[in-house]
Design an enzyme around this catalytic site. Structure first.
Site, PDB file in Angstrom:
ATOM      1  N   GLY A  26       0.654   5.678  -1.637  1.00 38.53           N
ATOM      2  CA  GLY A  26      -0.144   4.483  -1.703  1.00 38.53           C
ATOM      3  C   GLY A  26      -1.424   4.666  -0.973  1.00 38.53           C
ATOM      4  CG  ASP A 141       0.820 -10.333   4.473  1.00 40.12           C
ATOM      5  OD1 ASP A 141       0.670 -11.103   3.408  1.00 40.12           O
ATOM      6  OD2 ASP A 141       0.433  -9.192   4.197  1.00 40.12           O
TER       7      ASP A 141
END
Length: 736
Positions: A26, A141
């Protein structure tokens, strides 16, 4: 260290310690994540590669904070940190590798989940979050993109880049998170309790698991934020009644009435399911908190980790609290980190593959200073040691080695080697310039100065010529300064320009030629800017409306972050993106709201003055930012399009229908909204962005908003992907 490919050519294999780097897993704001395979055991890990040269100091400090937080947390449903490697350019975080992907992709593939499966995931999330909160850590988050799945479909909470340590009853100020999952108090720019903010995010996640859509959603960012602040959402009939009450208690606008984790774990829907296994709980560890008699008993590695957490910035106060006889939060965190260090000691790798790299990644190892009982451990034969200054401040191991090597190089040039040892441990103590201890990249203000110490005979040790001395020959000091401007400090080959002191300026230019000082090329980069202020007068608006407009203006500008200083003051930072690094100096400014005219009875709708004060950065860019905010403050109807504030034209991508999945969730919202506002202004019908290929338009999580690089600074939004339209229109109807 080569391997032969199919074409017979030699291909270099890259290694981080014993791990061979393979495919990219990623890409985020701070760098790539690659698969690593151990060269002996074949164990798979995920290696997060952070490029130090391309990131600001504040972002690098957050990486160090993430490292310290991951050391504090050991839970079966939290991603584990194995080791940390580093060289001059990169920082490598060796993390646990999980093969199941993101919970977000799992939802896209399966659609809404059954209550039983949703409860399994939800229990694991709450279990891990409760462990974090018990250690005073708030994630801030939480969203399906940051929840990973292992091969058995168990949750791993990842990405603690926005996490913060919330000590005691203190409140947090940084506006961070993704807009779909952020609570109303964060959206309003108020101080907030991070634990309650996490509970709101968990409620939104549970809704997404059960419905396959988000409770608050809109193509228009302003409308989305308004929906979140109102807290009104449609509750589908197929959600079990018990679960509906749980959702309403978690997605509660009033933070004081919002459920706590303790209440959630006692809720009937959370407990329900007789045949369902309970979430795995970590073995409770009892850490003994004892007294620390003196500074020599404090472990420097643990002290570094505590400073990286961000809430212990005052080093003197931290030391005072640690030496206190009373038990406190600081001592609890200190001994938790010390316990982790003793159970998982970081030592040199024994079996490494052969390497011919100039600057191979080196493992961060424990300093050979103290064990948990305050006794010195035997020294390992390792160059990765910790140097300590005269004032007791530890210097990172890599820094100490390179200081010593720089001294050796200087002595070999001048031939003055008689009075200095070549060992990094026996060399004269080094006094570094003050820098945040939590930062992996302390910015030196010049070449390290080796402080001469009197020898027993009374003759001072020679000072290496590479260190400009105030009492030295001016031309020699000038020559050394020019040389250092090319070479940089031992650790960094490109230094940030610092404003020299008058003493240093006198050494840069001989006294006989003052014209050179006036026309110096330093003047092109260093300007002692006077305080610049811009005033905006607003009439017939209440204070609450003005504050809300300012926060919305901040949120509508990409790469702008802000924090709340007081009820009527904000501090903001704008970072330009793209272009050469020399043009990317951030603009820092303060916004103050003052009441100027009218009696107390008219104060609600009197005359207010909004003052924008430039703290640092380019004046022209500051004026352009303020013009954008001013246009929105003075607008009474539709807000103007957020202007493109960067000095380059290649920073903004218009709607192409292929929105990237990585980066900050808000930044691409801003890009889309800018186009929407622009179309509305020109009388055109605003079109929604195309659906990315990965988010199938036919699935329950069909459309998504893109993610790009997030704004930096204290109020920075994290790296990650965001969900825009999770579900069919019928599932997103709002109650009247």
């Amino acid at each position: 260290m080569t391997s032969t490919g199919k074409d017979g050519g030699a291909q270099h294999a890259q290694y981080v310690g014993p791990y061979r780097l393979e495919k990219t897993l990623g890409k985020g704001q701070t760098g790539l994540v690659k698969l690593g395979v151990h060269c002996v055991t074949c164990q798979k890990v995920a290696i997060k590669i952070v490029n130090r040269e391309k990131l600001s100091e504040s972002v690098l400090m957050k990486v160090e904070r993430e490292i310290a937080i991951l050391k504090l947390i050991e839970h079966p449903h939290v991603l584990k940190l194995h080791d940390v490697y580093e060289n001059k350019k990169y920082l490598y975080l060796v993390l646990e590798h999980v093969s199941g992907g993101e919970l977000f992709d799992y939802l896209v593939k399966k659609g809404r989940l059954t209550p039983k499966e949703a409860r399994k995931f939800f229990r694991q999330i709450i279990s891990a979050l409760d462990f974090c909160h018990s250690h005073s850590i708030c994630h801030r988050d939480l969203k399906p993109e940051n929840l990973l799945l292992d091969e058995k479909n168990n949750i791993r909470i990842a990405d603690f880049g926005m996490a913060s340590l919330q000590v005691g009853d203190s409140l947090l100020e940084t506006s961070c998170g993704s807009p779909h999952y952020a609570c109303p108090e964060v959206i309003r720019g108020e101080k907030y309790d991070g634990r309650k903010a996490d509970v709101w995010s968990c409620g939104v996640i549970l809704f997404a698991l059960l419905v396959g859509a988000l409770p608050f959603d809109d193509d228009n960012l302003r409308q989305l934020l308004e929906k979140v602040k109102r807290g009104v959402f449609h509750m589908p009939h197929f959600i079990p009644p018990d679960c509906q009450s749980l959702l309403r208690g978690m997605i509660e606008v009033d933070a004081a009435r919002r459920l706590t984790l303790e209440h959630i774990q006692k809720h009937i829907w959370y407990i329900g399911g007789k045949n369902e296994p309970e979430p795995e709980q970590p073995i409770p560890r009892k850490v003994q908190i004892r007294s620390l008699p003196s500074l020599e008993d404090i472990d420097p590695d643990v002290l570094d980790s505590m400073h990286s957490l961000g809430c212990f910035r005052d080093r003197n106060k931290l030391l005072q609290d640690l030496l206190s006889e009373e038990e406190n939060q600081e001592k609890m965190i200190y001994f938790l980190l010390l316990d982790r260090k003793e159970r998982y000691p970081s030592q040199e790798d024994e079996d490494l593959p052969p390497r011919n790299e100039i600057d191979p990644p080196r493992k961060r190892v424990d300093s050979p200073m103290l064990n948990r009982h305050g006794k010195r451990r035997p020294e390992r034969k390792s160059m990765e040691v910790l140097s300590v200054t005269d004032g007791g401040s530890p210097v990172p191991a890599r820094r100490a080695i390179e200081m010593a090597q720089h001294g050796q190089r200087s002595r070999s040039i001048s031939g003055a080697s008689s009075g200095l040892s070549t060992s990094p441990l026996s060399s004269p103590r080094v006094t570094p310039h003050p820098s945040p201890r939590g930062s992996p990249l302390p910015t030196p203000k010049g070449t390290p100065v080796h402080t001469p110490k009197e020898s027993p005979a009374g003759t001072p040790n020679p000072t290496p010529p590479s260190s400009p001395s105030v009492g030295g020959v001016p031309w020699r000091a000038r020559l050394n300064s020019i040389k250092n401007s090319f070479l940089g400090s031992p650790r960094f080959h490109r230094r940030k320009l610092q404003v020299p002191t008058p003493e240093e300026m006198s050494n840069l230019t001989p006294e006989s030629s003052p014209e050179l000082a006036k026309k110096s090329w330093f003047g092109n980069f260093i300007s002692l800017e006077k305080e610049e202020q811009i005033f905006v007068v607003i009439k017939d608006k209440p204070l609450s409306s003005i504050k809300a407009d300012i926060v919305h203006a901040f949120l509508s500008i990409p790469s702008l972050s802000h924090s709340v200083i007081s009820q009527t003051s904000f501090r903001a930072e704008y970072k330009a993106t793209g272009g050469p690094a020399v043009f990317q100096k951030p603009v820092k400014f303060q916004v103050d709201i003052t009441y100027t005219e009218g009696g107390e009875a008219q104060k609600e709708n009197g005359i207010y003055s909004v003052t924008f004060t430039l703290l640092s950065g380019p004046s022209r860019r500051f004026k352009r930012v303020v013009e954008t905010i001013q246009a929105q403050l003075l607008s009474t109807h539709d807000p103007p399009a957020a202007q493109h504030l960067s000095d380059t034209t290649n920073c903004m991508e218009m709607m192409t229908g292929r929105l990237s999945k990585c980066g900050s969730p808000l930044s691409n919202f801003f890009d889309v909204i800018k186009q929407l506002f622009s179309d509305e202004k020109n009388g055109q019908a605003a079109q929604a962005p195309s659906t990315p290929a990965k988010r199938s338009a036919h699935g329950p999580l069909g459309d998504s908003a893109a993610a790009g690089p997030g704004p930096g600074g204290d109020a920075e939004y994290p790296t990650g992907k965001d969900t825009a339209k999770m579900g069919p229109p019928t599932a997103r109807r709002e109650q009247p």
